[in-house]
Design an enzyme around this catalytic site. Sequence first.
Site, PDB file in Angstrom:
ATOM      1  N   CYS A 258       0.891  -1.040   0.378  1.00 49.09           N
ATOM      2  CA  CYS A 258      -0.237  -0.291  -0.124  1.00 49.09           C
ATOM      3  C   CYS A 258       1.022   1.073   0.260  1.00 49.09           C
ATOM      4  O   CYS A 258       0.114   2.193   0.028  1.00 49.09           O
ATOM      5  CB  CYS A 258      -0.377  -0.155   1.226  1.00 49.09           C
ATOM      6  SG  CYS A 258      -1.974  -0.948   1.010  1.00 49.09           S
ATOM      7  N   HIS A 337      12.329   0.749   4.884  1.00 48.48           N
ATOM      8  CA  HIS A 337      12.410  -0.289   4.731  1.00 48.48           C
ATOM      9  C   HIS A 337      13.378  -1.179   5.614  1.00 48.48           C
ATOM     10  O   HIS A 337      13.462  -1.255   6.067  1.00 48.48           O
ATOM     11  CB  HIS A 337      13.237  -0.838   3.203  1.00 48.48           C
ATOM     12  CG  HIS A 337      12.417  -1.911   2.960  1.00 48.48           C
ATOM     13  ND1 HIS A 337      13.073  -2.923   3.189  1.00 48.48           N
ATOM     14  CD2 HIS A 337      12.177  -2.208   1.013  1.00 48.48           C
ATOM     15  CE1 HIS A 337      11.863  -3.718   1.964  1.00 48.48           C
ATOM     16  NE2 HIS A 337      11.317  -3.520   1.140  1.00 48.48           N
ATOM     17  N   HIS A 423      -1.627  20.138   6.888  1.00 47.25           N
ATOM     18  CA  HIS A 423      -2.954  18.723   7.048  1.00 47.25           C
ATOM     19  C   HIS A 423      -1.564  17.038   6.820  1.00 47.25           C
ATOM     20  O   HIS A 423      -1.079  17.908   6.482  1.00 47.25           O
ATOM     21  CB  HIS A 423      -3.507  18.619   4.910  1.00 47.25           C
ATOM     22  CG  HIS A 423      -3.789  20.280   5.030  1.00 47.25           C
ATOM     23  ND1 HIS A 423      -4.668  20.594   5.302  1.00 47.25           N
ATOM     24  CD2 HIS A 423      -2.835  21.820   3.870  1.00 47.25           C
ATOM     25  CE1 HIS A 423      -5.015  22.108   5.249  1.00 47.25           C
ATOM     26  NE2 HIS A 423      -4.764  22.615   4.737  1.00 47.25           N
ATOM     27  N   HIS A 427      -2.224   7.017   5.419  1.00 51.08           N
ATOM     28  CA  HIS A 427      -2.840   5.802   4.235  1.00 51.08           C
ATOM     29  C   HIS A 427      -3.934   5.099   5.996  1.00 51.08           C
ATOM     30  O   HIS A 427      -4.022   4.848   6.801  1.00 51.08           O
ATOM     31  CB  HIS A 427      -1.827   4.912   4.515  1.00 51.08           C
ATOM     32  CG  HIS A 427      -2.096   3.446   3.504  1.00 51.08           C
ATOM     33  ND1 HIS A 427      -3.201   3.430   2.399  1.00 51.08           N
ATOM     34  CD2 HIS A 427      -2.381   1.901   4.795  1.00 51.08           C
ATOM     35  CE1 HIS A 427      -3.714   2.761   2.532  1.00 51.08           C
ATOM     36  NE2 HIS A 427      -3.042   1.195   3.339  1.00 51.08           N
ATOM     37  N   HIS A 456     -14.170   5.716   5.694  1.00 47.78           N
ATOM     38  CA  HIS A 456     -15.472   5.843   5.936  1.00 47.78           C
ATOM     39  C   HIS A 456     -15.629   5.858   4.310  1.00 47.78           C
ATOM     40  O   HIS A 456     -17.060   4.716   4.258  1.00 47.78           O
ATOM     41  CB  HIS A 456     -16.226   6.681   6.604  1.00 47.78           C
ATOM     42  CG  HIS A 456     -17.980   6.023   6.232  1.00 47.78           C
ATOM     43  ND1 HIS A 456     -18.226   7.441   6.297  1.00 47.78           N
ATOM     44  CD2 HIS A 456     -18.473   5.952   7.478  1.00 47.78           C
ATOM     45  CE1 HIS A 456     -19.572   6.654   6.441  1.00 47.78           C
ATOM     46  NE2 HIS A 456     -20.184   6.440   6.974  1.00 47.78           N
ATOM     47  N   ASN A 460     -10.654   1.358   2.319  1.00 53.95           N
ATOM     48  CA  ASN A 460      -8.502   1.275   1.920  1.00 53.95           C
ATOM     49  C   ASN A 460      -9.280   0.273   0.406  1.00 53.95           C
ATOM     50  O   ASN A 460      -8.848  -0.480   0.427  1.00 53.95           O
ATOM     51  CB  ASN A 460      -8.573  -0.203   3.056  1.00 53.95           C
ATOM     52  CG  ASN A 460      -6.575  -0.455   2.393  1.00 53.95           C
ATOM     53  OD1 ASN A 460      -6.163   0.526   1.788  1.00 53.95           O
ATOM     54  ND2 ASN A 460      -6.189  -1.064   3.771  1.00 53.95           N
TER      55      ASN A 460
END
Length: 527
Positions: A258, A337, A423, A427, A456, A460
């Site tokens: 993702c 990573h 802002h 994720h 909502h 995802n």
Amino acid sequence: MAGEQALLSTEIVNRGIESSGPDAGSLTFSIRVRRRLPDFVQSVNLKYVKLGYHYLINHAIYLATIPVLVLVFSAEVGSISREELWRKLWDDARYDLATLLAFFGALVFTISVYFMSRPRPIYLIDFACYQPADDLKISKEEFIEQARKSGKFDEASLEFQKRILQSSGIGDETYIPKVVMTSEHCATMKEGRAEASEVIFGALDELFEKCRIRPKDVGILVVNCSLFNPTPSLSAMIVNHYKMRGNILSFNLGGMGCSAGIIAIDLARDMLQANPNNFAVVVSTEMVAFNWYPGRNRSMLIPNCFFRMGCSAVLLSNRRRDFRRAKYRLEHIVRTHKGADDRAFKCVYQDEDEQRFKGLAVSKELLEVGGDALKTNITTLSPLVLPFSEQLYFFSTLVRKQIFGGPEASKPYIPDYKLAFEHFCIHAASKTVLDELGRNLELTEKNLEASRMTLHRFGNTSSSSIWYELAYLEAKERVKRGDRVWQVAFGSGFKCNSVVWRSLRRVRKPTRNPWLDSIDRYPVANL
């Protein structure tokens, strides 16, 4: 108390052979209890701070010498009158013209080298997020009912998915392909290509229309899709569909989870630095139907409950003349990573269950592993984005802990990231993840609003979720000129990546936006 205990995990630690005392010669063990998502206040590793400060140190010569030169020049000029200054310059110019020309030549050469060696600014012209058709909407109740009718799940699996959905933070207007709720096998190349064509071309059509460019104008194309990687690739599919030019630099990123959307931005940035006067398009998506799991393994059923249809397309440019029409300028990218650690490597793992059904297994250690990766990432990012006062206080507390150490040492100071960013686009993985990040980073509900509302409304959507979040902020007209936007995502590997944008102008309410038909109903309370 029960909620607090749910955040803890235990670990048995081998302390070796006792050297003295009544237990001498015996193996000793201790039980370590820790939060599944590490409490950032308790542990910040100094070595990751050094990565961020390395950038500042590289530029220290400019910070140190420029003020001194300005001070010396000011003192020299201030000691003589204006008339004497002009007379001195005129006399020197008349009698030593060669020296004057050499000086100006060296000055022009130095300035030219400086500007030529500077990294090219990367501008985000605009972006688009695909909104599926209304007939693909599905509520939580419909999800369970149709899953039951499909005959793919037993009652225990249905009940487990129902419990996950109730606490997921996902609403009743997310999108899934129709085929996943039929009795047919949906994880086929045919269904994967069909979904890919729908979401990718939908996002790109909107992007080209909004930016008023032709597909042939694009010189760099980067596509990321973690689990669906056909041959020819998705990037080749796009080139074929839009008949793009033959010398386009195209890349297809697979299996990167993702957070791959930010990795794709990083790759596009590198390509733009090496290829002047170019456009780059970055497409981020994931295929729901191809990755649908019909078995009974609970760790593999979790992705069914969270992942939904979505796709984003972003147009980047390195042309300086695009400054006037661009929305944002790329400021920083920091990638972390943790794949060297076996536990992190396997916490999100594609595998087959006992029935030979392919699925994505999510480990119970995901929160802990993800929290550790995020802690490393933001510790590296902090020196690049925080105000100097916050950096100084943050760094001093870390040094103090390294010097004194032990439990008596004061807790490290966790910087106020609200001073660095206006802002936040975190994720939208799950409600639990957002709750924990908000608590650890001391973010307000306003800071988390874009992430919670995206989860909502759209679920995802994997690597494209951070762009639906930015679209939410634009639909609310909250992005002002000079605002800094922090997008952070995490995914399999295990990876955590951050990108920081600066707004170049006030962003008015877009005419094309996936939130336009529902923005008036948001934010939704009590999620």
